[in-house]
Design an enzyme around this catalytic site. Structure first.
Site, PDB file in Angstrom:
ATOM      1  N   LYS A  50      -0.576  12.740  -8.467  1.00 34.88           N
ATOM      2  CA  LYS A  50       0.206  11.588  -7.983  1.00 34.88           C
ATOM      3  C   LYS A  50       0.973  11.957  -6.717  1.00 34.88           C
ATOM      4  CE  LYS A  50       4.438  10.715  -9.899  1.00 34.88           C
ATOM      5  NZ  LYS A  50       5.498  10.648  -8.892  1.00 34.88           N
ATOM      6  N   ASN A  51       1.635  13.102  -6.756  1.00 36.09           N
ATOM      7  CA  ASN A  51       2.538  13.428  -5.650  1.00 36.09           C
ATOM      8  C   ASN A  51       1.813  13.903  -4.391  1.00 36.09           C
ATOM      9  OD1 ASN A  51       4.583  12.562  -7.246  1.00 36.09           O
ATOM     10  ND2 ASN A  51       5.320  14.609  -7.806  1.00 36.09           N
ATOM     11  N   CYS A  70      12.151   6.256 -10.388  1.00 32.83           N
ATOM     12  CA  CYS A  70      12.845   6.904 -11.506  1.00 32.83           C
ATOM     13  C   CYS A  70      14.273   7.252 -11.105  1.00 32.83           C
ATOM     14  CB  CYS A  70      12.119   8.195 -11.903  1.00 32.83           C
ATOM     15  SG  CYS A  70      10.537   7.944 -12.714  1.00 32.83           S
ATOM     16  N   ARG A  73      19.336  11.599  -5.484  1.00 32.76           N
ATOM     17  CA  ARG A  73      18.075  11.481  -4.711  1.00 32.76           C
ATOM     18  C   ARG A  73      18.295  10.777  -3.379  1.00 32.76           C
ATOM     19  NH1 ARG A  73      12.869   9.845  -8.001  1.00 32.76           N
ATOM     20  NH2 ARG A  73      11.893  11.496  -6.809  1.00 32.76           N
ATOM     21  N   ASP A  79       9.565  18.959 -12.571  1.00 30.71           N
ATOM     22  CA  ASP A  79       8.727  17.955 -13.218  1.00 30.71           C
ATOM     23  C   ASP A  79       8.102  18.468 -14.519  1.00 30.71           C
ATOM     24  OD1 ASP A  79       9.291  16.163 -11.181  1.00 30.71           O
ATOM     25  OD2 ASP A  79       7.599  16.811  -9.957  1.00 30.71           O
ATOM     26  N   ARG A 135       2.850   5.306 -14.978  1.00 29.30           N
ATOM     27  CA  ARG A 135       3.018   5.436 -13.520  1.00 29.30           C
ATOM     28  C   ARG A 135       2.429   6.733 -12.989  1.00 29.30           C
ATOM     29  NH1 ARG A 135       8.886   3.536 -11.540  1.00 29.30           N
ATOM     30  NH2 ARG A 135       7.985   4.473  -9.681  1.00 29.30           N
TER      31      ARG A 135
HETATM   32  N1  EPU Z   1      16.958  19.581  -3.958  1.00 28.92           N
HETATM   33  C1  EPU Z   1      17.762  20.665  -3.924  1.00 28.92           C
HETATM   34  N2  EPU Z   1      17.454  21.680  -3.068  1.00 28.92           N
HETATM   35  C2  EPU Z   1      16.376  21.652  -2.267  1.00 28.92           C
HETATM   36  C3  EPU Z   1      15.512  20.542  -2.326  1.00 28.92           C
HETATM   37  C4  EPU Z   1      15.825  19.508  -3.188  1.00 28.92           C
HETATM   38  O1  EPU Z   1      18.765  20.730  -4.636  1.00 28.92           O
HETATM   39  O2  EPU Z   1      16.159  22.595  -1.475  1.00 28.92           O
HETATM   40  C5  EPU Z   1      17.306  18.458  -4.849  1.00 28.92           C
HETATM   41  C6  EPU Z   1      17.631  17.177  -4.101  1.00 28.92           C
HETATM   42  O3  EPU Z   1      19.004  17.073  -3.827  1.00 28.92           O
HETATM   43  C7  EPU Z   1      17.168  16.114  -5.046  1.00 28.92           C
HETATM   44  C8  EPU Z   1      16.021  16.792  -5.807  1.00 28.92           C
HETATM   45  O4  EPU Z   1      16.147  18.158  -5.605  1.00 28.92           O
HETATM   46  O5  EPU Z   1      18.169  15.774  -5.976  1.00 28.92           O
HETATM   47  C9  EPU Z   1      14.624  16.367  -5.343  1.00 28.92           C
HETATM   48  O6  EPU Z   1      14.579  16.320  -3.962  1.00 28.92           O
HETATM   49  P1  EPU Z   1      13.304  15.924  -3.113  1.00 28.92           P
HETATM   50  O7  EPU Z   1      13.771  15.183  -1.930  1.00 28.92           O
HETATM   51  O8  EPU Z   1      12.458  17.140  -2.901  1.00 28.92           O
HETATM   52  O9  EPU Z   1      12.546  14.926  -4.102  1.00 28.92           O
HETATM   53  P2  EPU Z   1      11.594  13.751  -3.722  1.00 28.92           P
HETATM   54  O10 EPU Z   1      10.856  14.069  -2.485  1.00 28.92           O
HETATM   55  O11 EPU Z   1      12.322  12.480  -3.819  1.00 28.92           O
HETATM   56  C10 EPU Z   1       9.476  14.657  -5.001  1.00 28.92           C
HETATM   57  C11 EPU Z   1       8.588  14.174  -6.101  1.00 28.92           C
HETATM   58  C12 EPU Z   1       9.340  14.184  -7.428  1.00 28.92           C
HETATM   59  C13 EPU Z   1       9.793  15.619  -7.688  1.00 28.92           C
HETATM   60  C14 EPU Z   1      10.636  16.150  -6.513  1.00 28.92           C
HETATM   61  C15 EPU Z   1      11.004  17.615  -6.642  1.00 28.92           C
HETATM   62  C16 EPU Z   1       7.038  12.717  -5.001  1.00 28.92           C
HETATM   63  C17 EPU Z   1       6.544  11.331  -4.777  1.00 28.92           C
HETATM   64  N3  EPU Z   1       8.109  12.852  -5.781  1.00 28.92           N
HETATM   65  O12 EPU Z   1      10.579  13.760  -4.957  1.00 28.92           O
HETATM   66  O13 EPU Z   1       8.429  13.789  -8.409  1.00 28.92           O
HETATM   67  O14 EPU Z   1      10.551  15.689  -8.865  1.00 28.92           O
HETATM   68  O15 EPU Z   1       9.892  15.998  -5.283  1.00 28.92           O
HETATM   69  O16 EPU Z   1       9.860  18.412  -6.702  1.00 28.92           O
HETATM   70  O17 EPU Z   1       6.454  13.668  -4.504  1.00 28.92           O
HETATM   71  C18 EPU Z   1       7.754  12.961 -10.504  1.00 28.92           C
HETATM   72  O18 EPU Z   1       6.581  13.140 -10.129  1.00 28.92           O
HETATM   73  O19 EPU Z   1       8.048  12.655 -11.681  1.00 28.92           O
HETATM   74  C19 EPU Z   1       8.834  13.105  -9.523  1.00 28.92           C
HETATM   75  C20 EPU Z   1      10.049  12.621  -9.721  1.00 28.92           C
END
Ligand code: EPU
Length: 423
Positions: A22-23, A119, A124, A310, A403
């Site tokens: 998915k990601n 979610c 975030r 995850d 999803r």
């Molecule tokens: N964060 C840190 N330090 C970092 C990087 C991130 O603390 O160096 C924290 C952020 O503050 C935030 C969280 O980690 O609270 C996630 O941040 P990120 O922006 O990386 O998340 P995202 O890009 O919104 C993607 C995935 C998520 C997955 C996260 C973390 C997609 C579409 N979504 O989200 O996937 O949990 O990266 O790996 O790629 C899921 O598949 O269930 C899902 C939620």
């Protein structure tokens, strides 16, 4: 609303082939918006989030073909109706809709969308995406219930950008934006997750020059005439982890095919540490019944190559079956321990220490009851708990699971689980 009903206590057996991630699929599909040429995607997972994204594409005039049931999807963004996008409500359903900002701003110089949902896992914030685009020269016109950006400059305002966090979708969005610009730039503290790598490799294939893929420092030389092509969505390592946990929990034996071991070392390390038994075969993982499952002093989530957030909730279920006290330390998200409240309803011995840490004491015979999915991964964890519980477990809010997990109950049933989708 549909729910799943599970009769626990059956050992899983058999083979499963892992579908596309998915990601990786979400950012790669969005990267197709950079070009008017056709992009053909193979191994596209049949999951809710991909369906929603494709519905958004369809609403804004992007041509989509391929049989909805096949794993091939063709996307051609000859034209994009940016006016329709402004009022497209489906954007709100999916946090990953943020990923349309980079390609559309890069190609058309303006974009406006509703604030995306998805979610609820904690703060975030969007700031990595928006600050990043602003640093590169975009103007943020509004950020209330909508996000609107324009980029009028001929050149990037800055060619170096330092992320304050290695955000996965933040890195993808910025890299996609930069891939469509004809200048050289660098992203520091880029995310290195396997799905980020897959997206960058697609951008390379489209004609951008990218160095440092898989590291925290990317050098991107964009290209204003990006091409289409055929792109493979890589297999979903999170599914591998989920099925490996399901097998270990039930004392079964599974052969999991279509596996990229390199992205799973920290998961394998944790599984080995609790006493899980498995063999890494050629692009496959064979999981055997464990002799004894023991607690782990600390299961700490981290950015790649650390233990993925995850997989934290599915692994938390496994810890209820491990002897002794385990501590889960969820370092990324603030709301990713809520599933433990549900496990408590099943009799799990859990102490929530704070928003990021919890102690799980095992082994405990879980009792079937009604539990709900709090998010996508927590939902999968609830299903795993049901597989090992005594009696009947009813899992509600299963839309979350659909999803991101392709035909989850149907696939588990093929492996012997007694699970039914009740509509
Ligand atoms: N964060 C840190 N330090 C970092 C990087 C991130 O603390 O160096 C924290 C952020 O503050 C935030 C969280 O980690 O609270 C996630 O941040 P990120 O922006 O990386 O998340 P995202 O890009 O919104 C993607 C995935 C998520 C997955 C996260 C973390 C997609 C579409 N979504 O989200 O996937 O949990 O990266 O790996 O790629 C899921 O598949 O269930 C899902 C939620």
């Amino acid at each position: 609303m549909a729910h799943f009903e599970i009769q626990g206590g059956v050992k899983l057996h058999g083979e499963i082939s892992i579908s596309g991630a998915k990601n990786a699929a979400l950012p790669m599909l969005c990267a197709a918006l950079l070009t008017s040429e056709k992009c053909v995607f193979r191994n596209v997972p049949r999951i809710g989030d991909v369906a929603t994204l494709l519905e958004i594409f369809h609403e804004i005039g992007v041509e989509i073909s391929g049989d909805p049931d096949s794993q091939i999807v063709e996307v051609q963004a000859k034209e994009v109706d940016l006016e329709k996008l402004k009022t497209c409500e489906k954007v709100r359903k999916l946090r990953a809709s943020l990923l349309v900002l980079g390609p559309l701003l890069s190609r058309f110089g303006r974009v406006e969308i509703f604030q995306p949902g998805g979610c609820i896992l904690g703060a975030r914030p969007n700031f990595i995406h928006l600050d990043g685009l602003k640093t590169l020269g975009a103007e943020l016109l509004r950020e209330d219930e909508k996000i609107a950006l324009k980029f009028e400059g001929k050149k990037l305002a800055n060619r170096r950008i330092l992320l304050s966090e290695a955000s996965v979708t933040g890195t993808e969005n910025l890299a996609i934006f930069l891939a469509g610009k004809g200048e050289e730039s660098e992203i520091y503290f880029a995310a290195a997750e396997p799905h980020v790598r897959a997206t960058l490799q697609m951008l390379q294939k489209m004609g951008a020059d990218i160095e440092g893929i898989g590291t925290h420092c990317l050098k991107i030389k964009g290209n204003k005439k990006l091409k289409g092509g055929t792109f493979d969505i890589p297999p979903d390592g999170l599914l591998v982890g989920t099925y490996a946990i399901a097998s270990t929990l039930t004392g079964g034996e599974l052969l999991i095919r279509n596996v990229d071991h390199k992205e799973l070392f920290s998961f394998y390390g944790a599984l080995k540490r609790v006493g899980g038994r498995f063999d890494m075969e050629d692009r496959a993982l064979r999981v055997y019944p464990a002799n004894k499952l023991s607690a782990i002093p600390k299961l700490q989530t981290a950015i790649f190559p650390g233990f993925s957030t995850d997989l934290q909730s599915p692994f938390g279920v496994l810890l209820t079956q491990c002897e002794g006290d385990s501590v889960v330390f969820e370092t990324l998200f603030e709301n990713r321990l809520t599933y433990l409240q549900e496990l408590k309803k099943m009799g799990a011995k859990v102490e929530i220490l704070n928003a990021h840490q919890a102690k799980i004491t095992g082994p405990v015979k879980l009792q079937g009851t009604e539990i709900q999915s709090w998010d996508l991964r927590a939902g999968a964890a609830m299903v795993l708990a049901g597989l090992v519980a005594e009696g009947t477990t009813k899992v509600t809010n299963v839309d979350y699971i659909d999803r991101g997990y392709e035909r989850f109950p149907e696939n588990l049933e093929k492996l012997g689980a007694r699970i039914k989708r009740i509509k």
